[in-house]
Scaffold this active site. Structure first.
Site, PDB file in Angstrom:
ATOM      1  N   LYS A 166       0.819  -1.218   0.000  1.00 22.03           N
ATOM      2  CA  LYS A 166       0.000   0.000   0.000  1.00 22.03           C
ATOM      3  C   LYS A 166       0.850   1.264   0.000  1.00 22.03           C
ATOM      4  O   LYS A 166       0.378   2.327  -0.383  1.00 22.03           O
ATOM      5  CB  LYS A 166      -0.937   0.021   1.205  1.00 22.03           C
ATOM      6  N   LYS A 207      -4.839 -10.487  -6.861  1.00 24.48           N
ATOM      7  CA  LYS A 207      -6.152 -10.739  -6.263  1.00 24.48           C
ATOM      8  C   LYS A 207      -7.159  -9.705  -6.764  1.00 24.48           C
ATOM      9  O   LYS A 207      -6.775  -8.601  -7.164  1.00 24.48           O
ATOM     10  CB  LYS A 207      -6.060 -10.718  -4.737  1.00 24.48           C
ATOM     11  N   LYS A 257     -10.280  -3.842  -4.515  1.00 27.21           N
ATOM     12  CA  LYS A 257     -11.027  -2.591  -4.596  1.00 27.21           C
ATOM     13  C   LYS A 257     -10.223  -1.511  -5.301  1.00 27.21           C
ATOM     14  O   LYS A 257     -10.767  -0.608  -5.901  1.00 27.21           O
ATOM     15  CB  LYS A 257     -11.317  -2.070  -3.186  1.00 27.21           C
TER      16      LYS A 257
HETATM   17  P1  AMP Z   1     -11.245  -5.132   2.801  1.00 23.52           P
HETATM   18  O1  AMP Z   1     -12.279  -4.725   1.877  1.00 23.52           O
HETATM   19  O2  AMP Z   1      -9.875  -5.013   2.278  1.00 23.52           O
HETATM   20  O3  AMP Z   1     -11.429  -4.501   4.149  1.00 23.52           O
HETATM   21  O4  AMP Z   1     -11.451  -6.700   3.003  1.00 23.52           O
HETATM   22  C1  AMP Z   1     -12.575  -7.266   3.620  1.00 23.52           C
HETATM   23  C2  AMP Z   1     -12.432  -8.767   3.651  1.00 23.52           C
HETATM   24  O5  AMP Z   1     -12.425  -9.322   2.318  1.00 23.52           O
HETATM   25  C3  AMP Z   1     -11.138  -9.276   4.300  1.00 23.52           C
HETATM   26  O6  AMP Z   1     -11.436 -10.392   5.110  1.00 23.52           O
HETATM   27  C4  AMP Z   1     -10.279  -9.695   3.125  1.00 23.52           C
HETATM   28  O7  AMP Z   1      -9.376 -10.718   3.464  1.00 23.52           O
HETATM   29  C5  AMP Z   1     -11.328 -10.191   2.132  1.00 23.52           C
HETATM   30  N1  AMP Z   1     -10.852 -10.094   0.729  1.00 23.52           N
HETATM   31  C6  AMP Z   1     -10.448  -8.966   0.094  1.00 23.52           C
HETATM   32  N2  AMP Z   1     -10.090  -9.237  -1.186  1.00 23.52           N
HETATM   33  C7  AMP Z   1     -10.296 -10.574  -1.370  1.00 23.52           C
HETATM   34  C8  AMP Z   1     -10.116 -11.477  -2.482  1.00 23.52           C
HETATM   35  N3  AMP Z   1      -9.696 -11.057  -3.683  1.00 23.52           N
HETATM   36  N4  AMP Z   1     -10.422 -12.784  -2.293  1.00 23.52           N
HETATM   37  C9  AMP Z   1     -10.874 -13.217  -1.097  1.00 23.52           C
HETATM   38  N5  AMP Z   1     -11.046 -12.435  -0.015  1.00 23.52           N
HETATM   39  C10 AMP Z   1     -10.774 -11.124  -0.136  1.00 23.52           C
END
Ligand code: AMP
Ligand code: TRP
Length: 327
Positions: A113, A196, A199
């Site tokens: 990041k 991956k 967002k």
């Molecule tokens: P965040 O939006 O980054 O706060 O992530 C929220 C949740 O989504 C966390 O538990 C992450 O580990 C999961 N997550 C984010 N991106 C992915 C992805 N590409 N595949 C699986 N899980 C994800």
């Protein structure tokens, strides 16, 4: 016997995608029956990168709405906003005095990041982000933390901080276990299966957002990259098809064997058509529910969630302050 406790959270930044749903939210919903669940909108984490204040305020409420629409049941699980429980910030300070620079420097998410703007210009908040996450989890004496693969390292740090505090000051924290799903823990970009689904990906075609309409979903899946060869099987050496088939398996809840059998001898075109249909069907009930929670209903749920959370967090915090010699 009392239920074991789980805690998880997501940041109110950007649009949620199918990776968030399959890697995290889906499991939150599945686990809420058997565990005492706390699901948090981590708005303090969001400001580790620059945010527009009005957008953040709205996104925070919207994310709580997404939890509900995904099937988190406020009768079973506690849903709340991180900043409504001031102990999260307080415990972060205490744990900052327990954590070491060296262990934070090893966090790969900070490396990723901070790459864009450069390390020198990154906020200190971004650097200590994993300490705030540890505070979230440890305040609630959490047994289990359902997250995607990308959070595993942060969970290890959380465990290390809990163990170090317990050893140096006396047992204040339960040491939590990660819960990382076997399938879906890392859904990949449709445009580049080495990355991956994210967002912050500039290429929107790589992600299926939870509020994408049917047409958009179908187009993105049609344009998704595939591997050489023709077989549709689970095979990690063919990451593009492996990813698409994993998505198919998770949204249809079929077994791997059933999926493989279903597409044996079929072409990519037909597979993609069926995949698009399955994803659209999967998202439909979620998309219909999202508009059923107005702000007033939402605020009532969040207020009661914050009260329940604070009752537990304040106990842990008092114990911590006493052990450290602040109270
Ligand atoms: P965040 O939006 O980054 O706060 O992530 C929220 C949740 O989504 C966390 O538990 C992450 O580990 C999961 N997550 C984010 N991106 C992915 C992805 N590409 N595949 C699986 N899980 C994800
Ligand atoms: N860091 C997590 C992410 O980006 C979000 C998060 C913050 C979290 N606090 C947490 C997840 C506590 C689980 C438990 O996905």
């Amino acid at each position: 016997m009392s239920k074991k406790r789980i805690f998880s959270g997501a940041q109110p930044t950007g649009r949620l995608h199918l990776g968030n749903y399959l890697g995290a939210l889906k499991n939150w919903v599945a686990l809420q029956d058997d565990y005492e669940a706390f699901y948090c909108v981590v708005n303090l984490h969001a400001i580790t990168l620059p945010q527009d204040p009005a957008t953040l305020r709205q996104a925070t409420l919207d994310l709580a709405r997404i939890y509900l629409a995904a099937g988190v049941d406020p009768e079973k699980a506690t849903i709340f906003i991180q900043s409504d429980v001031h102990e999260h910030a307080e415990l972060t300070w205490i744990l900052s005095c327990v954590a070491r620079m060296g262990e934070l420097e090893r966090m790969t998410q900070f490396k990723d990041k901070s790459q864009k703007g450069g390390r020198e210009r990154s906020s200190v908040g971004l650097f200590i982000y994993p300490i705030l996450m540890a505070a979230d989890i440890l305040l609630y004496q959490t047994d289990l933390v359902p997250v995607g693969q990308d959070q595993k390292q942060h969970l290890e740090l959380t465990r290390d901080l809990a163990e170090r505090f317990n050893r140096d000051f006396g047992a204040a924290f339960k040491v939590p276990e990660p819960y990382i799903p076997k399938a879906g823990a890392s859904i990949k970009s449709l445009q580049d299966p080495a990355k991956k689904m994210s967002k912050s990906d500039e290429n929107e075609a790589g992600s299926i957002f939870l509020l994408d309409d049917a047409d958009t979903v179908a187009k993105k899946i049609k344009r998704a990259v595939t591997d050489s060869g023709t077989e549709i099987t689970f095979d990690e050496t063919r990451p593009a098809i492996n990813n698409l088939l994993t998505i198919y398996q998770l949204v249809t809840e079929k077994s791997q064997a059933e999926c493989v059998e279903q597409f044996a001898g079929k072409g990519y075109g037909q597979f993609k058509g069926e995949l698009a249909e399955a994803v659209i069907e999967y998202l439909r009930p979620f998309q219909e529910r999202i508009s059923t929670y107005d702000d007033e209903a939402l605020n009532t749920i969040l207020k009661s969630g914050a009260e329940k959370a604070a009752a537990i967090a304040s106990k842990t915090m008092l114990d911590v302050y006493q052990k450290v010699g602040i109270r």
